[in-house]
Scaffold this active site. Structure first.
Site, PDB file in Angstrom:
ATOM      1  CG  ASN A   9       2.651 -25.978  31.320  1.00  0.00           C
ATOM      2  OD1 ASN A   9       3.241 -25.369  30.432  1.00  0.00           O
ATOM      3  ND2 ASN A   9       3.264 -26.817  32.141  1.00  0.00           N
ATOM      4  CE  LYS A  11       3.309 -29.985  30.553  1.00  0.00           C
ATOM      5  NZ  LYS A  11       3.434 -31.359  31.048  1.00  0.00           N
ATOM      6  CG  HIS A  93       6.283 -28.116  35.133  1.00  0.00           C
ATOM      7  ND1 HIS A  93       6.757 -29.321  34.673  1.00  0.00           N
ATOM      8  CD2 HIS A  93       4.943 -28.159  34.966  1.00  0.00           C
ATOM      9  CE1 HIS A  93       5.734 -30.044  34.245  1.00  0.00           C
ATOM     10  NE2 HIS A  93       4.624 -29.358  34.411  1.00  0.00           N
ATOM     11  CD  GLU A  95       6.989 -31.451  31.669  1.00  0.00           C
ATOM     12  OE1 GLU A  95       6.899 -30.359  31.088  1.00  0.00           O
ATOM     13  OE2 GLU A  95       6.063 -32.286  31.684  1.00  0.00           O
ATOM     14  CD  GLU A 163       1.667 -29.691  37.475  1.00  0.00           C
ATOM     15  OE1 GLU A 163       0.718 -29.653  36.688  1.00  0.00           O
ATOM     16  OE2 GLU A 163       2.831 -29.426  37.139  1.00  0.00           O
ATOM     17  N   GLY A 169       1.296 -36.109  32.033  1.00  0.00           N
ATOM     18  CA  GLY A 169       1.393 -36.569  30.651  1.00  0.00           C
ATOM     19  C   GLY A 169       1.275 -38.077  30.486  1.00  0.00           C
ATOM     20  CB  SER A 202      -3.360 -37.297  33.629  1.00  0.00           C
ATOM     21  OG  SER A 202      -2.102 -37.699  33.090  1.00  0.00           O
TER      22      SER A 202
HETATM   23  P1  PGA Z   1      -0.663 -32.983  31.730  1.00  0.00           P
HETATM   24  O1  PGA Z   1       0.463 -31.961  32.279  1.00  0.00           O
HETATM   25  O2  PGA Z   1      -1.994 -32.330  31.988  1.00  0.00           O
HETATM   26  O3  PGA Z   1      -0.355 -33.136  30.262  1.00  0.00           O
HETATM   27  O4  PGA Z   1      -0.495 -34.234  32.494  1.00  0.00           O
HETATM   28  C1  PGA Z   1       0.242 -31.242  33.457  1.00  0.00           C
HETATM   29  C2  PGA Z   1       1.414 -30.330  33.733  1.00  0.00           C
HETATM   30  O5  PGA Z   1       2.559 -30.710  33.508  1.00  0.00           O
HETATM   31  O6  PGA Z   1       1.208 -29.187  34.186  1.00  0.00           O
END
Ligand code: PGA
Length: 242
Positions: A9, A11, A93, A95, A163, A169, A202
């Site tokens: 992803n 983003k 997601h 976010e 997640e 992140g 992560s």
């Molecule tokens: P990350 O994000 O691997 O940077 O923690 C995962 C995600 O949001 O899908």
């Protein structure tokens, strides 16, 4: 057996200059056993589709509207993603749930739109740190699952990504026991036991193998570490070896 998938992803990251990362990934991993998916910003779908043609890499969007077309400035529809070369779309997601107030009901409606045009919906679920500390993780995640899955969801058209919001992140990952607890509960609650269950939050080259060794983890949804071919390639190799 659920399909194994390494999904990246990107983003809101990625310019045309970053297309070399996709080229490098295809050269380094021409024949992975697992599925490999990259979900770039929509602006890069078409150029990536040209680069990925003939390779094993699949492409996906990061969100779609519930409608197929119309007066919705700034939105993107499932038919548009499919037309640009996507086969999958990430939905719900955390976010988007946080930044855009997306409810699980809206996520289900988006998944219906994705399914109408043959896109596989990757539906994201996860608890916040407050919810985990309150001991409500399973209630939250299973509730999101129930409300986010549209009727007709199956292993053919839907993938689930667990997640934890606090792991995204941040460089912090749950313990393996915590991941296993949620994935085991999700597997038991899925309408189709063959649906792939991804872990996200992560995931890095250094922790991928131990996460992929868990019984009900079929792959990963990877943010930051999917941006560089070397890191994402190492995660693909770990999934192939699992
Ligand atoms: P990350 O994000 O691997 O940077 O923690 C995962 C995600 O949001 O899908």
């Amino acid at each position: 057996m659920p399909c194994k998938l390494a999904a990246g992803n990107w983003k809101m990251n990625g310019l045309r200059a970053d297309l070399d990362e996709l080229r490098a990934l295809i050269v380094a991993h021409p024949n992975p056993d697992c599925g490999v998916l990259i979900c770039p910003p929509a602006t890069l779908l078409s150029p990536m589709a040209d680069i990925a043609a003939g390779s094993r890499v699949l492409l996906g969007g990061q969100d779609c509207h519930t409608g197929d077309s119309g007066a919705h400035t700034g939105d993107i529809s499932a038919p548009m993603l499919a037309d640009a070369g996507a086969r999958h779309v990430i939905l719900g997601h955390s976010e988007r749930r946080a930044d855009h107030g997306e409810s699980s009901g809206l996520v289900a409606a988006k998944a219906r739109a994705a399914h109408r045009v043959g896109l596989t919906a990757i539906i994201c679920l996860g608890e916040t740190e407050v919810e985990r500390d309150a001991g409500t993780t399973l209630d939250v995640v299973l509730g999101q699952l129930r409300q986010s899955l549209p009727e007709g969801a199956s292993a053919v058209n839907t993938i689930i990504a667990y997640e934890p919001v606090w792991a995204i992140g941040t460089g912090r990952t749950p313990t393996l026991e915590q991941i296993a607890e949620v994935h085991d509960a999700l597997r038991a609650a899925l309408p189709d036991a063959e649906m792939s269950l991804l872990y996200g939050g992560s995931v890095k080259p250094g922790n991928a193998a131990e996460i992929f060794a868990l019984a009900n983890v079929d792959g990963a949804l990877v943010g930051g570490a999917s941006l560089k071919a070397a890191d994402f390639g190492a995660i693909i190799a770990a999934l192939d070896a699992a």
